[in-house]
Design an enzyme around this catalytic site. Structure first.
Site, PDB file in Angstrom:
ATOM      1  NE  ARG A  27      -6.191   1.686  -0.270  1.00 57.11           N
ATOM      2  CZ  ARG A  27      -6.228   2.833   0.402  1.00 57.11           C
ATOM      3  NH1 ARG A  27      -5.153   3.302   0.980  1.00 57.11           N
ATOM      4  NH2 ARG A  27      -7.342   3.506   0.490  1.00 57.11           N
ATOM      5  CE  LYS A  36      -0.947   2.191   6.151  1.00 57.45           C
ATOM      6  NZ  LYS A  36      -2.318   2.253   6.513  1.00 57.45           N
ATOM      7  NE  ARG A  66     -10.326  12.998   3.258  1.00 60.03           N
ATOM      8  CZ  ARG A  66     -10.243  11.674   3.193  1.00 60.03           C
ATOM      9  NH1 ARG A  66     -11.329  10.950   3.014  1.00 60.03           N
ATOM     10  NH2 ARG A  66      -9.086  11.085   3.287  1.00 60.03           N
ATOM     11  CG  ASN A  79      -1.861   1.098   1.315  1.00 67.31           C
ATOM     12  OD1 ASN A  79      -1.780   2.046   0.540  1.00 67.31           O
ATOM     13  ND2 ASN A  79      -2.784   1.025   2.249  1.00 67.31           N
ATOM     14  CG  MET A  83     -14.814   8.931  18.262  1.00 72.13           C
ATOM     15  SD  MET A  83     -15.691  10.488  17.996  1.00 72.13           S
ATOM     16  CE  MET A  83     -16.325  10.300  16.344  1.00 72.13           C
ATOM     17  NE  ARG A  84      -7.752   6.696  20.081  1.00 71.12           N
ATOM     18  CZ  ARG A  84      -6.820   6.089  19.384  1.00 71.12           C
ATOM     19  NH1 ARG A  84      -6.311   4.957  19.808  1.00 71.12           N
ATOM     20  NH2 ARG A  84      -6.366   6.585  18.263  1.00 71.12           N
ATOM     21  CD  GLU A 135      -9.052  -0.802   3.802  1.00 75.54           C
ATOM     22  OE1 GLU A 135      -8.697  -0.372   4.915  1.00 75.54           O
ATOM     23  OE2 GLU A 135      -9.263  -0.071   2.828  1.00 75.54           O
ATOM     24  CD  GLU A 142     -12.259  -2.555  12.996  1.00 74.88           C
ATOM     25  OE1 GLU A 142     -11.276  -2.856  13.688  1.00 74.88           O
ATOM     26  OE2 GLU A 142     -12.214  -2.473  11.752  1.00 74.88           O
ATOM     27  CG  ASN A 143     -11.222   0.309  18.316  1.00 70.02           C
ATOM     28  OD1 ASN A 143     -11.006  -0.764  18.850  1.00 70.02           O
ATOM     29  ND2 ASN A 143     -10.611   0.699  17.213  1.00 70.02           N
ATOM     30  CG  ASN A 188      -8.296  10.535  10.329  1.00 70.82           C
ATOM     31  OD1 ASN A 188      -9.031  11.211  11.054  1.00 70.82           O
ATOM     32  ND2 ASN A 188      -7.200  11.014   9.789  1.00 70.82           N
ATOM     33  CG  LEU A 214     -18.198   4.861  11.056  1.00 71.97           C
ATOM     34  CD1 LEU A 214     -19.042   4.961  12.323  1.00 71.97           C
ATOM     35  CD2 LEU A 214     -18.667   5.889  10.023  1.00 71.97           C
ATOM     36  CG  HIS A 238     -13.000   3.844   2.650  1.00 63.11           C
ATOM     37  ND1 HIS A 238     -13.775   4.777   3.314  1.00 63.11           N
ATOM     38  CD2 HIS A 238     -11.716   4.162   2.924  1.00 63.11           C
ATOM     39  CE1 HIS A 238     -12.991   5.620   3.947  1.00 63.11           C
ATOM     40  NE2 HIS A 238     -11.730   5.277   3.732  1.00 63.11           N
TER      41      HIS A 238
HETATM   42  P1  AMP Z   1      -8.547   4.288  10.877  1.00 61.86           P
HETATM   43  O1  AMP Z   1      -8.513   5.411   9.878  1.00 61.86           O
HETATM   44  O2  AMP Z   1      -9.508   3.207  10.520  1.00 61.86           O
HETATM   45  O3  AMP Z   1      -7.187   3.779  11.261  1.00 61.86           O
HETATM   46  O4  AMP Z   1      -9.160   4.939  12.231  1.00 61.86           O
HETATM   47  C1  AMP Z   1      -8.427   5.880  12.968  1.00 61.86           C
HETATM   48  C2  AMP Z   1      -9.357   6.560  13.967  1.00 61.86           C
HETATM   49  O5  AMP Z   1      -9.996   5.579  14.797  1.00 61.86           O
HETATM   50  C3  AMP Z   1      -8.629   7.467  14.955  1.00 61.86           C
HETATM   51  O6  AMP Z   1      -8.444   8.757  14.427  1.00 61.86           O
HETATM   52  C4  AMP Z   1      -9.591   7.483  16.115  1.00 61.86           C
HETATM   53  O7  AMP Z   1     -10.512   8.538  15.939  1.00 61.86           O
HETATM   54  C5  AMP Z   1     -10.359   6.196  16.019  1.00 61.86           C
HETATM   55  N1  AMP Z   1     -10.090   5.261  17.124  1.00 61.86           N
HETATM   56  C6  AMP Z   1      -9.107   4.360  17.221  1.00 61.86           C
HETATM   57  N2  AMP Z   1      -9.197   3.689  18.397  1.00 61.86           N
HETATM   58  C7  AMP Z   1     -10.275   4.192  19.046  1.00 61.86           C
HETATM   59  C8  AMP Z   1     -10.915   3.911  20.314  1.00 61.86           C
HETATM   60  N3  AMP Z   1     -10.432   2.984  21.134  1.00 61.86           N
HETATM   61  N4  AMP Z   1     -11.996   4.635  20.627  1.00 61.86           N
HETATM   62  C9  AMP Z   1     -12.481   5.575  19.805  1.00 61.86           C
HETATM   63  N5  AMP Z   1     -11.937   5.873  18.606  1.00 61.86           N
HETATM   64  C10 AMP Z   1     -10.848   5.195  18.236  1.00 61.86           C
END
Ligand code: AMP
Length: 402
Positions: free
Chosen positions: A93, A17, A243, A10, A285-286, A386, A335-336, A213, A211, A182
């Site tokens: 990719r 990656k 965005r 990727n 989101m954390r 992916e 997922e989280n 970044n 969902l 995606h």
């Molecule tokens: P990704 O683009 O799929 O790697 O997602 C990255 C985003 O996932 C980060 O910017 C966080 O906002 C979110 N994220 C990752 N871990 C958590 C978590 N434990 N709780 C809430 N949001 C999370």
């Protein structure tokens, strides 16, 4: 086939990656990441999963060629070199395949040319993807190189979903239409959701919410995408980390005419300084959750805008599909963040959508249901993969051709 390994690459504008996967049992043999290519402070982290060894290298890596050579060297140190007869193919990719690439494709000169022709609609991504492919081809010219496109899964969208309501001749001349992104994740997650329900993908309708970044939703009918929220570029649709997602296009005229901003400034604003980050200064989101719990009203409003948009897409895709078997959450947030899932379906019991508090709170890496027992519509958490999807598609294609 004796050769059973696939290297997945990727290649981003300043990063590569990779994962080396043995397709006999879908085992990851090595994973790694080269970051900040072209800077003095490049970083390279390689993990051999068979031995558990991790090596980190700091120091300048000039370009993608140097990056891939470094990857090849590290793999060779683990006895997993690119010259191994067990390597069946390299899967790449590629972000934008336009309308032309509807499936994974073995790369030749004509394919390279077509990916190049799509640069105007994917100026940030396709050049980096091309560099990765060309570098890998130079390293192993005899090996099949397969391009797996982020847009391919969405090429089944009907014209009614794929076209913007603008002058058709102008749209066609400039290839302006909704491509979606995606796609590899939406394909993987919609299929995995069907399996979780114990059904064939052809027999279920799924709304996938990717969902991370970047964020996108898709409506998948019987395994085929019928609508998705990203459009000509990944800017359309949901509120994302940085965005804006959907907005009245006249905002752009207004910012230019009244705000005196240049097109490049507006581009940067909407792609890099909007979304959650633009609304509250944080895109993670954390952090937003932590701030909300501390009573921060700015973070709360950013979250409410994010959830409001998400609900609108769930409702829209419910209407597009007519009947829905499952809503699947995936990627970093999906997922989280249990609280995001809960908020997204809150008040949607009339549509058969709800989460069970205890189930939703469980964390894990496996696909799982978070809706109450016997719910009319399943709500699922399905971790996306992916790289495995790219490897699977690559291996299937090479196997077919060999
Ligand atoms: P990704 O683009 O799929 O790697 O997602 C990255 C985003 O996932 C980060 O910017 C966080 O906002 C979110 N994220 C990752 N871990 C958590 C978590 N434990 N709780 C809430 N949001 C999370």
């Amino acid at each position: 086939m004796n050769a059973t390994r696939v290297l997945v690459l990727n290649s981003g504008s300043s990063s590569v990656k990779y994962q080396l996967i043995d397709m006999r049992d879908a085992t990851r043999l090595a994973v790694g990441l080269v970051e900040r290519i072209g800077e003095q402070t490049s970083r390279f982290k390689h993990t051999c999963l068979t031995s558990g060894d991790t090596r980190e290298l700091d120091g300048p890596i000039a370009d993608h060629d140097a990056a891939l050579k470094a990857v090849a060297e590290e793999l060779a140190r683990d006895g997993l070199g690119l010259d191994s007869p067990e390597l069946a193919a390299i899967g790449h990719r590629v972000v934008h395949g336009g309308m032309f690439f509807t499936e994974p494709t073995v790369v030749d000169d004509a394919v390279l040319h077509e990916i190049e022709r799509l640069i105007p609609v994917a100026p940030l991504h396709n050049p980096a993807n091309l560099t990765g492919i060309r570098t890998a081809m130079a390293l192993r010219p005899d090996l099949p190189q397969v391009a797996v496109f982020d847009t391919a899964f969405h090429t089944t969208m009907p014209e009614s979903a794929a076209r913007y309501a603008i002058d058709t001749k102008i749209a066609d001349r400039h290839r302006v239409r909704r491509y979606g992104f995606h796609g590899t994740s939406h394909a993987y997650v919609s299929r995995a959701t069907a399996h979780l329900l114990g059904k064939a993908p052809e027999d279920v309708n799924v709304i996938v919410l990717h969902l991370g970044n970047g964020a996108s939703a898709s409506a998948v009918r019987g395994g085929r995408c019928v609508d998705t929220s990203m459009g000509l570029t990944p800017l359309e649709g949901l509120v994302m980390g940085t965005r804006s997602g959907d907005l009245d296009p006249a905002v752009i005229f207004h910012l230019q005419r009244v705000g005196g901003m240049s097109m490049d400034e507006i581009d940067t604003l909407l792609n890099k300084r909007s979304g959650l980050f633009g609304l509250c200064g944080d895109n993670d989101m954390r952090e937003i959750q932590r701030r909300m719990e501390a009573g921060d009203e700015e973070a709360r409003l950013a979250f409410e805008i994010y959830v409001h948009r998400l609900k609108k897409y769930i409702g829209a895709y419910y209407a597009v599909l007519g009947t829905v078997d499952a809503v699947a959450f995936t990627a970093g947030v999906g997922e989280n963040a249990a609280f995001v899932r809960e908020a997204a379906v809150e008040g949607l019991a009339g549509l058969g959508l709800a989460v069970d508090g205890a189930r939703n709170a469980v964390r894990g890496d496996e696909p799982r249901l978070v809706s109450p027992e016997g719910a009319r519509v399943a709500v699922a958490v399905v971790p996306t993969d992916e790289e495995m999807e790219i490897a699977t598609q690559t291996y299937a294609l090479v196997g077919k051709n060999s």
